[in-house]
Structures are given as structure tokens and as C-alpha cells.
Design a protein around this motif. Sequence first.
Motif, PDB file in Angstrom:
ATOM      1  N   GLU A 116      -8.194   4.458 -19.546  1.00 21.71           N
ATOM      2  CA  GLU A 116      -7.007   4.921 -20.269  1.00 21.71           C
ATOM      3  C   GLU A 116      -7.005   6.430 -20.450  1.00 21.71           C
ATOM      4  N   GLU A 117      -8.185   6.998 -20.670  1.00 25.66           N
ATOM      5  CA  GLU A 117      -8.300   8.443 -20.883  1.00 25.66           C
ATOM      6  C   GLU A 117      -7.876   9.221 -19.644  1.00 25.66           C
ATOM      7  N   ILE A 118      -8.381   8.800 -18.497  1.00 30.63           N
ATOM      8  CA  ILE A 118      -8.038   9.474 -17.243  1.00 30.63           C
ATOM      9  C   ILE A 118      -6.577   9.229 -16.892  1.00 30.63           C
ATOM     10  N   SER A 119      -6.092   8.043 -17.160  1.00 34.30           N
ATOM     11  CA  SER A 119      -4.711   7.703 -16.838  1.00 34.30           C
ATOM     12  C   SER A 119      -3.729   8.619 -17.565  1.00 34.30           C
ATOM     13  N   LYS A 120      -4.043   8.958 -18.813  1.00 29.65           N
ATOM     14  CA  LYS A 120      -3.176   9.839 -19.582  1.00 29.65           C
ATOM     15  C   LYS A 120      -3.251  11.281 -19.086  1.00 29.65           C
ATOM     16  N   GLU A 121      -4.449  11.688 -18.676  1.00 32.44           N
ATOM     17  CA  GLU A 121      -4.665  13.094 -18.302  1.00 32.44           C
ATOM     18  C   GLU A 121      -4.183  13.412 -16.901  1.00 32.44           C
ATOM     19  N   HIS A 122      -4.302  12.449 -15.986  1.00 32.98           N
ATOM     20  CA  HIS A 122      -3.993  12.716 -14.569  1.00 32.98           C
ATOM     21  C   HIS A 122      -2.978  11.704 -14.063  1.00 32.98           C
ATOM     22  N   LYS A 123      -1.803  12.197 -13.770  1.00 30.36           N
ATOM     23  CA  LYS A 123      -0.711  11.340 -13.315  1.00 30.36           C
ATOM     24  C   LYS A 123      -1.050  10.617 -12.017  1.00 30.36           C
ATOM     25  N   GLY A 124      -1.712  11.301 -11.117  1.00 32.57           N
ATOM     26  CA  GLY A 124      -2.019  10.716  -9.815  1.00 32.57           C
ATOM     27  C   GLY A 124      -2.857   9.463  -9.889  1.00 32.57           C
ATOM     28  N   PHE A 125      -3.733   9.354 -10.896  1.00 30.43           N
ATOM     29  CA  PHE A 125      -4.594   8.185 -11.005  1.00 30.43           C
ATOM     30  C   PHE A 125      -3.797   6.916 -11.307  1.00 30.43           C
ATOM     31  N   ASN A 126      -2.630   7.061 -11.971  1.00 28.60           N
ATOM     32  CA  ASN A 126      -1.799   5.889 -12.257  1.00 28.60           C
ATOM     33  C   ASN A 126      -1.398   5.159 -10.983  1.00 28.60           C
ATOM     34  N   GLU A 127      -1.196   5.935  -9.903  1.00 25.45           N
ATOM     35  CA  GLU A 127      -0.742   5.335  -8.656  1.00 25.45           C
ATOM     36  C   GLU A 127      -1.853   4.578  -7.940  1.00 25.45           C
ATOM     37  N   TRP A 128      -3.101   4.759  -8.382  1.00 27.15           N
ATOM     38  CA  TRP A 128      -4.214   4.045  -7.761  1.00 27.15           C
ATOM     39  C   TRP A 128      -4.122   2.544  -8.007  1.00 27.15           C
ATOM     40  N   ILE A 129      -3.359   2.153  -9.009  1.00 20.69           N
ATOM     41  CA  ILE A 129      -3.211   0.729  -9.315  1.00 20.69           C
ATOM     42  C   ILE A 129      -2.664  -0.006  -8.091  1.00 20.69           C
ATOM     43  N   PHE A 130      -1.853   0.690  -7.295  1.00 23.06           N
ATOM     44  CA  PHE A 130      -1.225   0.069  -6.137  1.00 23.06           C
ATOM     45  C   PHE A 130      -1.957   0.383  -4.829  1.00 23.06           C
TER      46      PHE A 130
ATOM     47  N   SER B 265      -6.798   0.635  -0.349  1.00 24.17           N
ATOM     48  CA  SER B 265      -8.009   1.329   0.107  1.00 24.17           C
ATOM     49  C   SER B 265      -7.598   2.712   0.575  1.00 24.17           C
ATOM     50  N   ARG B 266      -8.568   3.520   0.956  1.00 27.97           N
ATOM     51  CA  ARG B 266      -8.233   4.872   1.408  1.00 27.97           C
ATOM     52  C   ARG B 266      -7.539   4.852   2.767  1.00 27.97           C
ATOM     53  N   ARG B 267      -7.569   3.723   3.466  1.00 29.49           N
ATOM     54  CA  ARG B 267      -6.877   3.599   4.750  1.00 29.49           C
ATOM     55  C   ARG B 267      -5.606   2.751   4.635  1.00 29.49           C
ATOM     56  N   ASP B 268      -5.273   2.340   3.414  1.00 31.44           N
ATOM     57  CA  ASP B 268      -4.088   1.511   3.207  1.00 31.44           C
ATOM     58  C   ASP B 268      -3.507   1.829   1.826  1.00 31.44           C
ATOM     59  N   HIS B 269      -2.649   2.839   1.759  1.00 31.91           N
ATOM     60  CA  HIS B 269      -2.086   3.233   0.468  1.00 31.91           C
ATOM     61  C   HIS B 269      -0.762   3.949   0.662  1.00 31.91           C
ATOM     62  N   GLN B 270       0.035   3.974  -0.390  1.00 33.16           N
ATOM     63  CA  GLN B 270       1.326   4.638  -0.345  1.00 33.16           C
ATOM     64  C   GLN B 270       1.142   6.155  -0.481  1.00 33.16           C
ATOM     65  N   THR B 271       2.227   6.896  -0.318  1.00 33.79           N
ATOM     66  CA  THR B 271       2.189   8.348  -0.495  1.00 33.79           C
ATOM     67  C   THR B 271       1.950   8.689  -1.963  1.00 33.79           C
ATOM     68  N   ILE B 272       1.002   9.597  -2.197  1.00 32.73           N
ATOM     69  CA  ILE B 272       0.766  10.120  -3.539  1.00 32.73           C
ATOM     70  C   ILE B 272       1.072  11.607  -3.498  1.00 32.73           C
ATOM     71  N   LEU B 273       2.097  12.009  -4.222  1.00 34.26           N
ATOM     72  CA  LEU B 273       2.536  13.407  -4.197  1.00 34.26           C
ATOM     73  C   LEU B 273       2.822  13.861  -5.622  1.00 34.26           C
ATOM     74  N   GLN B 274       2.294  15.010  -5.973  1.00 36.15           N
ATOM     75  CA  GLN B 274       2.558  15.557  -7.302  1.00 36.15           C
ATOM     76  C   GLN B 274       2.658  17.075  -7.236  1.00 36.15           C
ATOM     77  N   ILE B 275       3.712  17.614  -7.791  1.00 31.95           N
ATOM     78  CA  ILE B 275       3.854  19.072  -7.920  1.00 31.95           C
ATOM     79  C   ILE B 275       3.096  19.475  -9.179  1.00 31.95           C
ATOM     80  N   LEU B 276       1.904  19.991  -9.010  1.00 28.83           N
ATOM     81  CA  LEU B 276       1.039  20.328 -10.142  1.00 28.83           C
ATOM     82  C   LEU B 276       1.538  21.567 -10.876  1.00 28.83           C
ATOM     83  N   ILE B 277       1.985  22.564 -10.111  1.00 29.13           N
ATOM     84  CA  ILE B 277       2.559  23.775 -10.702  1.00 29.13           C
ATOM     85  C   ILE B 277       3.878  24.058  -9.986  1.00 29.13           C
TER      86      ILE B 277
END
Length: 529
Positions: free
Chosen positions: A16-30, A33-45
Motif C-alpha cells: 500500500e505504501e509503494i502504491s500511494k507513492e508511485h503511480k506506475g506500480f499500480n499498473e503492475w496489478i495487470f 510478466s516482463r514479456r507480457d504486459h500492457q504499456t506503462i507510461l507516465q509523465i513524471l515532470i
Amino acid sequence: MKKRIENTTKLGRISEEISKEHKGFNEWIFVASRRDHQTILQILIDGRESEAVDIQGQILPTLVYLSREKRPQYHHHFKAGAMNALIRVSSRISNSPIILNVDCDMYSNNSMSVRDALCFFMDEEKGNEVGFVQFPQAFENLTKNDVYSSSLNVLMELEMPGFDGNGGPCYIGTGCFHRRETLSGQKYSKIYKADWKRWINRIVEDSTSVLEETCKVLASCSYEENTQWGKEIGLKYDCAVEDVLTGIAMQCRGWRSIYFTPERKGFLGVAPTTLLQSLVQHKRWSEGDFHIFASRHCPFVLGYKKIPLKLQLTYCMNLLWAANCLATLYYVIVPSLCLHRGISLFPEITNSWVLAFVFVIIVHRAYSLGEFVWFGGTFKGWWNDQRMWLYKRTTSYFFGFLDYILKRLGFTNSAFVITTKVAGDDVSQRYEQEVMEFGTSSPMFTILATLALLNAICFVSGLKRVIADVETLVWEKFALHIFLCGLLVFINLPIYQGLFFRKDVASLPTSVTYQSTMFALLACAIAVY
């Protein structure tokens, strides 16, 4: 960040701590594997509205994290596929006219590099012809005598300027500034003129969230289906050295390239710290280069009447690395076995024809030494360079050549082998002490050990023959054989140490010792009987 990712992978869930701090980690739920995943894109700044500043209070530019979509049913095309996804996404967010490409293990060492590159692109007379500006590849972790010959000093300080003088350097995949149009497949035209004001005045009105969602489509697996991406647009696919192939294509479309080597290196990377890492890296390079030469992308075919003949020939210097293994293997094996068998291949030492061989040996090696030292090397570093020259040609280039033939025959498939640059403390310590690292079983090590033992056996056999027949002056007949064989024995001293004298974890495994001894004795027995 590395620890957070590793811990998350082990737990199999997002805390829960990491999920709140880093938006990208929320998408890991879906993520499967590292060879089978959707696009993860975030404009950090977001440089348009962010209040993020550096330590001097200057506003930071836009910073984007992108992990493109990967699915088992789609080929992701390795580095070239990643670069093309970045080109598309960046065109939507910033659309900068100039793109800098550096490898993940490199960093900027000279803050003036961007300005220097722009001076070429914005030159009033010749700037519109420039497609890319290539900086030399340099490394920060080289030892004093460069035990694995990773510095590439002669290549970067002599051969690449030669490329530049013959029509433009090749693209080497890192430390390179590109004009966006060249990566988009545009051909050079004399009427072309860069409109810099158009880029400055460009305004993106979409919000950060809208940009993120629209750009995810550009990094999806299906976006490139039935398009020219990887063929006429972006970096080329289906080649282990997509950078060289892409550079040739740009030059054939009329663009000029520039090689710029400032006194202070523009970018620094990490060189391999073990022998196997270095050999595997050169195996990939040599195989990919030979693939280009033996395909329709060969400079003589693709570049016919498009780039100068001297530039076509210059490319072949690297594209034929793999094929050079055949000549080297001949000189390492055949003269030694002939010495063991008592067959002379070279003129006698009293024959005037021997002067031609002696002249070539002495002049070529003296020139090589002078060249190496002139560009900042040491004598011991040159000797290490000669050793690695031999090792690469008898293993890396041989396997690269063999793999290409097998792929053409349909026995194996293309693969992109990543060179691991991360090393443990004990490996790093041995590297700093310039102790050659073996430690694992590898077909490459078996070949090196077999050739080393073969030459040692033949050298002893030849000396025995000379001593036994000293009255008949046999030594005159086999002088060059003994010299060549003795030189190979001397250059292979680290192999003998790894086989028989070293007891540390980085020595050659017992299995390699047994296999190489058996193969060497078998070769000598066949030569005699």
C-alpha cells in the motif's frame, strides 16, 4: 528503486505504501510478466506546468517514463523496437527536432555536447545536409593496461575519423544526435531547410492525463502492424546491429553524418569486466555486421551510386569481422600441426624469400604498437590488445560466422544477447588487478583452451625435433614455425594459468580442462597418424 522492484516481484503484490507513492506500480496489478504486459507510461515532470526545479532553481524539462507493451504473439524487435516506440511517443509529447540516443549504461560527461552537436545541425552553409552527429564511444571503468582491450581507442581515434573523411561515420548506437526527420524515413533534398521557429512555437494543449492515454497507443504492439516501421521508418529490424544498418540507410537517403570527438569525452559508459562478457559482445557485433554484408543491405548493393565507393569499402572493414575468423584459425592451427608433423610451410631462414615474411611481421606489429601508444595506450595494453585480437577472432567471430550460416540454413533463430555489465565485488577486484576472469564453462573457453594446448604441444614437439637433429640444421627449416608457435604460446599464458596453476573461483573449470586436453591430443594424433 531496484530494491523496491525486486521486493515487489518476490511478494507478488504491491504494498500500500509503494502504491500511494508511485503511480506506475499500480499498473503492475495487470502485468503478467516482463514479456507480457500492457504499456506503462507516465509523465513524471511536465515541463509546461511543473514547479520541479534543479539545485540551482532552474525549471526541469519534461521527463517521461515509458515501458512499451509486450505480448508473446508479437515480436518486440529488441532495442530497435524500443527506440521506435520512443520516437513515436516523443513526437506526440515534445516533438523535438533533435534526438539524442545513449545506452542505458552511459552518462553525459560534457555539458557542452548538446551545443556542439547543434552547431553542426544549424550551420548556415552545410547544416541542412547533416542527418546525425556521432560522438565516440568511451568508458569510465578501464584499467591502466585495459586487460580486455575494451577502450576501442584506435577504432574511435583513427578508424572513425577515417570513416568521416570517406563520406561520414557509421551510426554506432549510442552517443549520437539525430535529426528527427532522418529517423522518420525522410530523404534529403537540396531544397530542404529546417524550420527551427516551427519547433519553438509549437504548443501542446492536451493535459498530462490525456497525453498519457493517447501516447499509450503509440507504444502498443499492434501499432506497427502492416506499416513501414522498422523497414523505411525508424531503426531497422531483423539485424543484431540495427544501428549500423540504420546509419547506412540514412546515408543512402542522401543525409550526411558527422564524427565529432571533443577533448573532453561527451559520454562515458561501462566496459565489460569479464572475458566472457567481452567475447559475447563482440560475437553479437560481428554476426550482425556480417549479416549486413551478406544481405541486400550490403553497402555495395544498397549504397550503389548513393554513397561514395570509398565509404562502401570502409564499411567492409567492420562488416567482414566474422569472416576473418577463417584466416586466423588457419594460422593458429595449421602451421603448428605442420611443425608437429615435420612439414615446412615457410621458406628456410637462409632463403632470401624469408625476408618478405620477416618484413611483414616486424613492420606490421611495429606500426600497430606505435598506433596504440600514440592514442594513449601502454606497451602492456598493446600486448593485451594483441591477445584479445586473437581471442575474438578464434571465438567471437567464429561463432558469429557460424551462427549466421546456421540461421540462413534455418537451424537457429535470431536472438539479441544483452551484455551484462553488472559485476560483484570479487569480480570487480580481479578486474582492477587485471587478472583475467574465466570462472564458467563456455564453448568459447573450450576453443581457447584447446588452441592454447595445441600450440603448447606442437611447440614442445618442434623444439624436440630441432634439438634431436641439431647437426642437420633442421632449425633453419622450421625457424618461422617455431617463432609463430612460440608467440602463440606466450600470448596464451593466462590460459595456461587458468587451466593448471590458478585455484581461485575465476580459474577455468575442470570440465574445460578435460575437454580441451582431449581435443588437443586428438588433433595432434590425427596430424601424425
